[in-house]
Design a protein around this motif. Structure first.
Motif, PDB file in Angstrom:
ATOM      1  N   VAL A   3       0.822  -1.213   0.000  1.00 21.77           N
ATOM      2  CA  VAL A   3       0.000   0.000   0.000  1.00 21.77           C
ATOM      3  C   VAL A   3       0.852   1.259   0.000  1.00 21.77           C
ATOM      4  N   ASP A   4       2.137   1.108   0.286  1.00 24.93           N
ATOM      5  CA  ASP A   4       3.030   2.254   0.278  1.00 24.93           C
ATOM      6  C   ASP A   4       3.677   2.480  -1.088  1.00 24.93           C
ATOM      7  N   SER A   5       3.416   1.570  -2.023  1.00 25.27           N
ATOM      8  CA  SER A   5       4.014   1.700  -3.354  1.00 25.27           C
ATOM      9  C   SER A   5       3.357   2.841  -4.131  1.00 25.27           C
ATOM     10  N   LYS A   6       4.098   3.387  -5.060  1.00 25.04           N
ATOM     11  CA  LYS A   6       3.570   4.464  -5.895  1.00 25.04           C
ATOM     12  C   LYS A   6       2.394   3.975  -6.720  1.00 25.04           C
ATOM     13  N   ASP A   7       2.458   2.736  -7.213  1.00 27.80           N
ATOM     14  CA  ASP A   7       1.357   2.188  -8.013  1.00 27.80           C
ATOM     15  C   ASP A   7       0.057   2.146  -7.220  1.00 27.80           C
ATOM     16  N   PHE A   8       0.126   1.681  -5.978  1.00 22.79           N
ATOM     17  CA  PHE A   8      -1.083   1.623  -5.156  1.00 22.79           C
ATOM     18  C   PHE A   8      -1.610   3.026  -4.884  1.00 22.79           C
ATOM     19  N   LEU A  12      -5.241   4.438  -5.840  1.00 25.28           N
ATOM     20  CA  LEU A  12      -6.126   5.035  -4.837  1.00 25.28           C
ATOM     21  C   LEU A  12      -6.578   6.420  -5.290  1.00 25.28           C
ATOM     22  N   GLN A  13      -5.657   7.220  -5.807  1.00 27.31           N
ATOM     23  CA  GLN A  13      -6.013   8.558  -6.277  1.00 27.31           C
ATOM     24  C   GLN A  13      -6.978   8.477  -7.452  1.00 27.31           C
ATOM     25  N   LYS A  14      -6.776   7.523  -8.344  1.00 24.03           N
ATOM     26  CA  LYS A  14      -7.700   7.339  -9.477  1.00 24.03           C
ATOM     27  C   LYS A  14      -9.087   6.971  -8.976  1.00 24.03           C
ATOM     28  N   HIS A  20     -15.417  11.033  -7.131  1.00 23.86           N
ATOM     29  CA  HIS A  20     -15.854  12.431  -7.211  1.00 23.86           C
ATOM     30  C   HIS A  20     -16.616  12.682  -8.516  1.00 23.86           C
ATOM     31  N   GLN A  21     -16.088  12.144  -9.610  1.00 27.39           N
ATOM     32  CA  GLN A  21     -16.714  12.335 -10.922  1.00 27.39           C
ATOM     33  C   GLN A  21     -18.104  11.711 -10.959  1.00 27.39           C
ATOM     34  N   ILE A  22     -18.237  10.480 -10.505  1.00 27.02           N
ATOM     35  CA  ILE A  22     -19.530   9.789 -10.510  1.00 27.02           C
ATOM     36  C   ILE A  22     -20.510  10.486  -9.584  1.00 27.02           C
ATOM     37  N   THR A  23     -20.033  10.957  -8.453  1.00 31.14           N
ATOM     38  CA  THR A  23     -20.903  11.674  -7.518  1.00 31.14           C
ATOM     39  C   THR A  23     -21.438  12.952  -8.167  1.00 31.14           C
ATOM     40  N   ALA A  35     -21.147   2.853  -4.792  1.00 34.63           N
ATOM     41  CA  ALA A  35     -20.209   1.786  -5.161  1.00 34.63           C
ATOM     42  C   ALA A  35     -18.794   2.339  -5.351  1.00 34.63           C
ATOM     43  N   ALA A  36     -18.694   3.494  -5.983  1.00 36.82           N
ATOM     44  CA  ALA A  36     -17.372   4.097  -6.208  1.00 36.82           C
ATOM     45  C   ALA A  36     -16.713   4.453  -4.879  1.00 36.82           C
ATOM     46  N   TRP A  37     -17.486   5.000  -3.948  1.00 38.35           N
ATOM     47  CA  TRP A  37     -16.920   5.352  -2.646  1.00 38.35           C
ATOM     48  C   TRP A  37     -16.614   4.113  -1.810  1.00 38.35           C
ATOM     49  N   ASP A  38     -17.360   3.023  -2.032  1.00 37.79           N
ATOM     50  CA  ASP A  38     -17.040   1.763  -1.353  1.00 37.79           C
ATOM     51  C   ASP A  38     -15.654   1.266  -1.756  1.00 37.79           C
ATOM     52  N   VAL A  39     -15.328   1.405  -3.035  1.00 36.62           N
ATOM     53  CA  VAL A  39     -14.004   0.999  -3.516  1.00 36.62           C
ATOM     54  C   VAL A  39     -12.922   1.820  -2.814  1.00 36.62           C
ATOM     55  N   VAL A  40     -13.140   3.118  -2.715  1.00 36.49           N
ATOM     56  CA  VAL A  40     -12.171   3.997  -2.039  1.00 36.49           C
ATOM     57  C   VAL A  40     -12.025   3.570  -0.576  1.00 36.49           C
TER      58      VAL A  40
END
Length: 77
Positions: A3-8, A12-14, A20-23, A35-40
Protein backbone atom coordinates in the motif's frame (compact mmCIF):
# COMPACT_ATOMS: atom_id res chain seq x y z
CA UNK A 1 1.21 -4.88 -3.90
CA UNK A 2 2.35 -2.80 -0.99
CA UNK A 3 0.00 0.00 0.00
CA UNK A 4 3.03 2.25 0.28
CA UNK A 5 4.01 1.70 -3.35
CA UNK A 6 3.57 4.46 -5.90
CA UNK A 7 1.36 2.19 -8.01
CA UNK A 8 -1.08 1.62 -5.16
CA UNK A 9 -1.15 5.31 -4.27
CA UNK A 10 -1.83 6.14 -7.93
CA UNK A 11 -4.68 3.62 -8.05
CA UNK A 12 -6.13 5.04 -4.84
CA UNK A 13 -6.01 8.56 -6.28
CA UNK A 14 -7.70 7.34 -9.48
CA UNK A 15 -10.44 5.70 -7.40
CA UNK A 16 -10.99 8.93 -5.46
CA UNK A 17 -11.11 11.00 -8.63
CA UNK A 18 -13.56 8.56 -10.20
CA UNK A 19 -15.77 8.62 -7.09
CA UNK A 20 -15.85 12.43 -7.21
CA UNK A 21 -16.71 12.34 -10.92
CA UNK A 22 -19.53 9.79 -10.51
CA UNK A 23 -20.90 11.67 -7.52
CA UNK A 24 -21.01 14.89 -9.55
CA UNK A 25 -22.64 13.15 -12.53
CA UNK A 26 -25.10 10.80 -10.81
CA UNK A 27 -25.67 12.49 -7.47
CA UNK A 28 -24.63 11.76 -3.91
CA UNK A 29 -27.39 9.23 -3.30
CA UNK A 30 -26.92 7.20 -6.48
CA UNK A 31 -25.95 3.53 -6.35
CA UNK A 32 -23.04 4.24 -8.68
CA UNK A 33 -21.61 6.87 -6.34
CA UNK A 34 -22.03 4.58 -3.35
CA UNK A 35 -20.21 1.79 -5.16
CA UNK A 36 -17.37 4.10 -6.21
CA UNK A 37 -16.92 5.35 -2.65
CA UNK A 38 -17.04 1.76 -1.35
CA UNK A 39 -14.00 1.00 -3.52
CA UNK A 40 -12.17 4.00 -2.04
CA UNK A 41 -13.10 2.92 1.48
CA UNK A 42 -11.88 -0.64 0.88
CA UNK A 43 -8.55 0.65 -0.42
CA UNK A 44 -8.16 2.96 2.56
CA UNK A 45 -9.04 0.12 4.93
CA UNK A 46 -6.29 -1.99 3.34
CA UNK A 47 -3.81 0.82 3.96
CA UNK A 48 -4.85 0.94 7.60
CA UNK A 49 -4.71 -2.83 7.93
CA UNK A 50 -1.24 -3.17 6.44
CA UNK A 51 0.09 -0.40 8.66
CA UNK A 52 -1.19 -2.20 11.77
CA UNK A 53 0.68 -5.43 11.08
CA UNK A 54 3.91 -5.29 13.06
CA UNK A 55 7.01 -5.74 10.98
CA UNK A 56 9.16 -8.76 11.69
CA UNK A 57 12.42 -8.16 13.46
CA UNK A 58 15.61 -9.75 12.24
CA UNK A 59 15.39 -12.15 15.18
CA UNK A 60 11.82 -13.15 14.28
CA UNK A 61 12.91 -13.86 10.71
CA UNK A 62 15.88 -15.88 11.98
CA UNK A 63 13.60 -18.01 14.16
CA UNK A 64 11.19 -18.51 11.28
CA UNK A 65 14.06 -19.64 9.05
CA UNK A 66 15.60 -21.76 11.83
CA UNK A 67 12.79 -23.21 13.96
CA UNK A 68 15.14 -25.52 15.87
CA UNK A 69 17.55 -22.75 16.87
CA UNK A 70 18.37 -22.89 20.61
CA UNK A 71 17.80 -19.12 20.86
CA UNK A 72 14.10 -19.69 20.26
CA UNK A 73 13.54 -22.41 22.83
CA UNK A 74 11.28 -21.60 25.75
CA UNK A 75 11.95 -23.39 28.98
CA UNK A 76 9.30 -24.04 31.62
CA UNK A 77 10.30 -23.75 35.28
Amino acid sequence: MSVDSKDFQDELQKAIDYAHQITAEKGETSAEAAAAWDVVEEMRAEVSHQHQIPKKTGFDQYLEDNPEAPEGLIYDN
